[in-house]
Design a protein around this motif. Structure first.
Motif, PDB file in Angstrom:
ATOM      1  N   VAL A 183     -25.241  -6.225  25.303  1.00 41.90           N
ATOM      2  CA  VAL A 183     -25.491  -7.561  24.863  1.00 41.90           C
ATOM      3  C   VAL A 183     -26.947  -7.809  24.762  1.00 41.90           C
ATOM      4  N   PRO A 184     -27.882  -7.353  25.468  1.00 43.27           N
ATOM      5  CA  PRO A 184     -29.192  -7.629  24.971  1.00 43.27           C
ATOM      6  C   PRO A 184     -29.526  -6.933  23.670  1.00 43.27           C
ATOM      7  N   ARG A 185     -29.004  -5.737  23.321  1.00 45.72           N
ATOM      8  CA  ARG A 185     -29.227  -5.153  22.112  1.00 45.72           C
ATOM      9  C   ARG A 185     -28.594  -5.837  20.919  1.00 45.72           C
ATOM     10  N   LEU A 186     -27.597  -6.564  21.095  1.00 49.76           N
ATOM     11  CA  LEU A 186     -26.798  -7.277  20.056  1.00 49.76           C
ATOM     12  C   LEU A 186     -27.582  -8.681  19.841  1.00 49.76           C
ATOM     13  N   LEU A 187     -28.140  -9.161  21.111  1.00 55.72           N
ATOM     14  CA  LEU A 187     -28.847 -10.530  21.006  1.00 55.72           C
ATOM     15  C   LEU A 187     -30.175 -10.295  20.258  1.00 55.72           C
ATOM     16  N   PHE A 188     -30.877  -9.078  20.344  1.00 51.81           N
ATOM     17  CA  PHE A 188     -32.065  -8.525  19.804  1.00 51.81           C
ATOM     18  C   PHE A 188     -31.740  -8.414  18.077  1.00 51.81           C
ATOM     19  N   GLY A 189     -30.464  -7.840  17.887  1.00 52.80           N
ATOM     20  CA  GLY A 189     -30.160  -7.562  16.523  1.00 52.80           C
ATOM     21  C   GLY A 189     -29.916  -9.057  15.857  1.00 52.80           C
ATOM     22  N   GLY A 190     -29.206  -9.824  16.540  1.00 51.13           N
ATOM     23  CA  GLY A 190     -28.878 -10.997  16.182  1.00 51.13           C
ATOM     24  C   GLY A 190     -30.135 -11.880  15.887  1.00 51.13           C
ATOM     25  N   LEU A 191     -31.214 -11.826  16.672  1.00 51.88           N
ATOM     26  CA  LEU A 191     -32.434 -12.705  16.595  1.00 51.88           C
ATOM     27  C   LEU A 191     -33.233 -12.140  15.310  1.00 51.88           C
ATOM     28  N   PHE A 192     -33.250 -10.507  15.307  1.00 48.20           N
ATOM     29  CA  PHE A 192     -33.854 -10.206  14.400  1.00 48.20           C
ATOM     30  C   PHE A 192     -33.172 -10.596  12.857  1.00 48.20           C
ATOM     31  N   ALA A 193     -31.902 -10.481  12.652  1.00 46.01           N
ATOM     32  CA  ALA A 193     -31.369 -11.231  11.375  1.00 46.01           C
ATOM     33  C   ALA A 193     -31.587 -12.511  11.300  1.00 46.01           C
ATOM     34  N   PHE A 194     -31.731 -13.261  12.298  1.00 45.99           N
ATOM     35  CA  PHE A 194     -32.033 -14.743  11.991  1.00 45.99           C
ATOM     36  C   PHE A 194     -33.308 -14.859  11.374  1.00 45.99           C
ATOM     37  N   VAL A 195     -34.364 -14.160  12.212  1.00 50.20           N
ATOM     38  CA  VAL A 195     -35.711 -14.049  11.511  1.00 50.20           C
ATOM     39  C   VAL A 195     -35.857 -13.637  10.142  1.00 50.20           C
ATOM     40  N   ALA A 196     -35.212 -12.748   9.960  1.00 44.23           N
ATOM     41  CA  ALA A 196     -35.125 -12.005   8.556  1.00 44.23           C
ATOM     42  C   ALA A 196     -34.701 -12.890   7.558  1.00 44.23           C
ATOM     43  N   ILE A 197     -33.860 -13.725   7.887  1.00 46.38           N
ATOM     44  CA  ILE A 197     -33.138 -14.597   6.806  1.00 46.38           C
ATOM     45  C   ILE A 197     -34.076 -15.622   6.402  1.00 46.38           C
ATOM     46  N   HIS A 198     -35.069 -16.210   7.720  1.00 43.31           N
ATOM     47  CA  HIS A 198     -35.984 -17.271   7.254  1.00 43.31           C
ATOM     48  C   HIS A 198     -37.145 -16.566   6.666  1.00 43.31           C
ATOM     49  N   PHE A 199     -37.391 -15.133   6.779  1.00 49.28           N
ATOM     50  CA  PHE A 199     -38.349 -14.357   6.116  1.00 49.28           C
ATOM     51  C   PHE A 199     -38.216 -14.359   4.610  1.00 49.28           C
ATOM     52  N   LEU A 200     -36.833 -14.165   4.360  1.00 44.87           N
ATOM     53  CA  LEU A 200     -36.432 -13.965   2.908  1.00 44.87           C
ATOM     54  C   LEU A 200     -36.220 -15.202   2.066  1.00 44.87           C
ATOM     55  N   ASN A 201     -35.999 -16.190   2.837  1.00 42.25           N
ATOM     56  CA  ASN A 201     -35.964 -17.612   2.367  1.00 42.25           C
ATOM     57  C   ASN A 201     -37.292 -18.010   1.905  1.00 42.25           C
ATOM     58  N   LEU A 202     -38.267 -17.787   2.677  1.00 41.08           N
ATOM     59  CA  LEU A 202     -39.776 -18.048   2.527  1.00 41.08           C
ATOM     60  C   LEU A 202     -40.212 -17.051   1.428  1.00 41.08           C
ATOM     61  N   LEU A 203     -39.762 -16.144   1.234  1.00 43.92           N
ATOM     62  CA  LEU A 203     -40.154 -15.046   0.168  1.00 43.92           C
ATOM     63  C   LEU A 203     -39.575 -15.451  -1.112  1.00 43.92           C
TER      64      LEU A 203
END
Ligand code: ADP
Length: 503
Positions: A183-203
């Motif tokens: 569960v913590p690993r999946l949460l971390f993965g999800g959080l990373f994907a969420f941040v990555a999406i915002h990073f790509l939107n900013l890009l």
């Protein structure tokens, strides 16, 4: 550049600052929005497109310059320039489709180039040509960077989410405590994907801004074109105003001549008649003759007075001095007042019946009460004038069905069973000094100014006026006024009261 950056920052930050809940909602829904995936696709496709541009430009330019001495180079260079222009248009289109960024095309020069040489020189002298070319050249390295960042972000996110799931089924990959950490690993993965999406939107946002700066005309150039267009509009308005002033002078002199000539003629006749009477030793003129002459002079003076009033109203409207007090008004009240004033006169002078029908419960409208009465008086007087004896003029007031934008209107109509107006004259009757049948109307007393004043007044009250008519059957003039939003009005006047009290 710094100015553009400042503007972009102000626009973006200004919008976000004033709409925090919207910003949070947008951030949370980003992974589910189609635009996010269009942005990612744009970032990924930038690399192959950049590679194609660089190949064509570098190969074309080298080949063109190398073969210039044997004359093949010249057409090759022209083809490369044309291809660059095409690629820039293509890029503008891509930015619009994928990123939703509108990039205005280069501004055409004011002086169109005539020959091919002129055109090439104009093209080469234009600063936008060079920023466009630079954009195509830079597309490869910037494309490589965005491709790499996008690829890394996506693959890391996928790895972080997929790895714990695979590790659960295969402890050799996930380690012994794979289950406990799932569960913590999946949460971390999800959080990373969420941040990555915002990073790509900013890009993608930055890529769009970069494309806008490099491919579109500069803000200064756009401002220059806008002010040029504004100046042209102003010039046209000034010319039109001058033309209409000249026409007004001619029309006014023409209109003044008839009553003034008539008054002079009758006064001269009166003087001659008085002299003649004196010569023959009579005391005065016969009563009926005196009455007839003075009656005509009186009528013509009244017409002159009416013309002066109309001209004053026009001058005020043109000078922007129509000071209206627009507030909620009971239009039914105005209808009843006009009906009471004109119904007896219509019957006594022209044997015309004037009726008024107001739908019960019609809401208040936004208008200036006195001006609305002036508009209605004018329309009803016209209708009575153009309706033969025995005819009917009716005033109706009713609420219309709400418009598509939800705005509610009340329609105030004046219909008659009179002469009607020919279809080709309908759009001209609101013009100044326009009379459908000038000779007939001159005799009936109008100067062709009434309806143009009515239109000015209705427009100043944010309303519209229209006319339908059939020759021989009658006409219907309809004024549409906005329904007053009473709550908004109450708030507005409360604010005014507070303001006044504070002062
Ligand atoms: P005027 O002061 O001459 O009446 P208006 O501007 O009020 O000028 O009207 C312009 C022209 O429109 C009039 O000369 C008349 O020919 C025509 N007109 C206006 N109202 C009516 C009507 N109800 N029926 C027929 N013609 C009309």
């Amino acid at each position: 550049m710094a100015e553009t950056f400042e503007r972009v920052w102000q626009e973006t930050w200004g919008t976000w600052r004033s709409d925090w809940p919207g910003l949070v909602r947008a951030a949370l829904t980003a992974p589910f929005r189609r635009q996010t995936y269009l942005n990612i696709a744009y970032l990924l496709f930038s690399l192959p497109l950049g590679a194609v541009y660089v190949c064509v430009l570098v190969f074309g330019l080298v080949f063109g310059l190398a073969t210039l001495p044997i004359l093949i180079g010249f057409p090759v260079l022209l083809v490369v320039i044309a291809a660059a222009g095409w690629a820039n248009n293509f890029e503008r289109e891509q930015a619009r489709i994928w990123l939703g960024v509108e990039i205005p095309p280069p501004i055409p020069t004011m002086r169109p180039a005539s020959g091919l040489r002129d055109r090439v020189l104009t093209y080469l002298r234009d600063q936008v040509t060079w920023t466009n070319l630079l954009y195509l050249v830079l597309k490869f390295p910037t494309g490589a960077l965005t491709f790499w960042l996008t690829f890394e972000a996506i693959s890391t996110a996928v790895r972080l989410i997929v790895h714990p799931i695979v590790g659960m089924t295969n402890p050799a990959i996930g380690g012994n405590d794979a289950d406990a950490l799932l569960v913590p690993r999946l949460l971390f993965g999800g959080l990373f994907a969420f941040v990555a999406i915002h990073f790509l939107n900013l890009l993608a946002l930055l890529s769009g801004r970069f494309a806008r700066i490099m491919l579109g005309p500069s803000e200064a150039a756009l401002r220059a074109v806008a002010s040029e267009a504004e100046a042209a509009r102003e010039r046209q308005n000034a010319e039109r105003a001058e033309q209409s002033r000249r026409e007004l002078m001619v029309n006014v002199s023409h209109e003044l001549r008839t009553p003034v000539a008539s008054i002079r003629g009758h006064v001269e006749s009166l003087l001659m008649a008085v002299d003649e009477a004196a010569e023959h030793g009579r005391e005065s003129l016969p009563n009926d003759q005196l009455h007839s002459y003075l009656g005509i002079i009186h009528r013509e003076t009244e017409r002159l007075g009416a013309l002066v009033d109309d001209l004053l109203a026009l001058a005020r409207s043109e000078a922007g001095e129509l000071r209206l007090v627009v507030r909620p008004v009971d239009a039914a009240d105005v209808v009843n007042e006009v009906h009471e004033t004109l119904a007896p006169l219509a019957w006594r002078d022209r044997s015309v019946t004037l009726i008024a029908e107001c739908e019960p419960g019609v809401p208040l409208v936004l208008a200036d009460r006195d001006r609305l009465a002036q508009v209605l008086l004018n329309l009803v007087r016209n209708a009575i004038t153009h309706t033969p004896a025995g005819g009917i003029v009716s005033i109706t007031l009713q609420e219309e069905r709400p418009a598509a934008d939800g705005q509610r209107y009340v329609a105030l109509s004046v219909a008659d069973t009179g002469a009607g107006i020919p279809p080709d004259e309908l759009d001209k009757i609101f013009e100044r000094f326009y009379r459908v049948d000038a000779s007939r109307n001159r005799a009936s007393g109008g100067f062709g100014l009434g309806l143009s004043i009515v239109k000015d007044l209705v427009t100043a009250m944010n309303g519209t006026i229209g006319v339908e008519s059939r020759v021989g059957e009658g006409s219907r003039f309809t004024v549409r006024l906005r329904v007053a939003d009473q709550r908004a009005e109450a708030r507005r006047s409360a604010k005014q009261d507070v303001g006044t009290a504070a002062r």
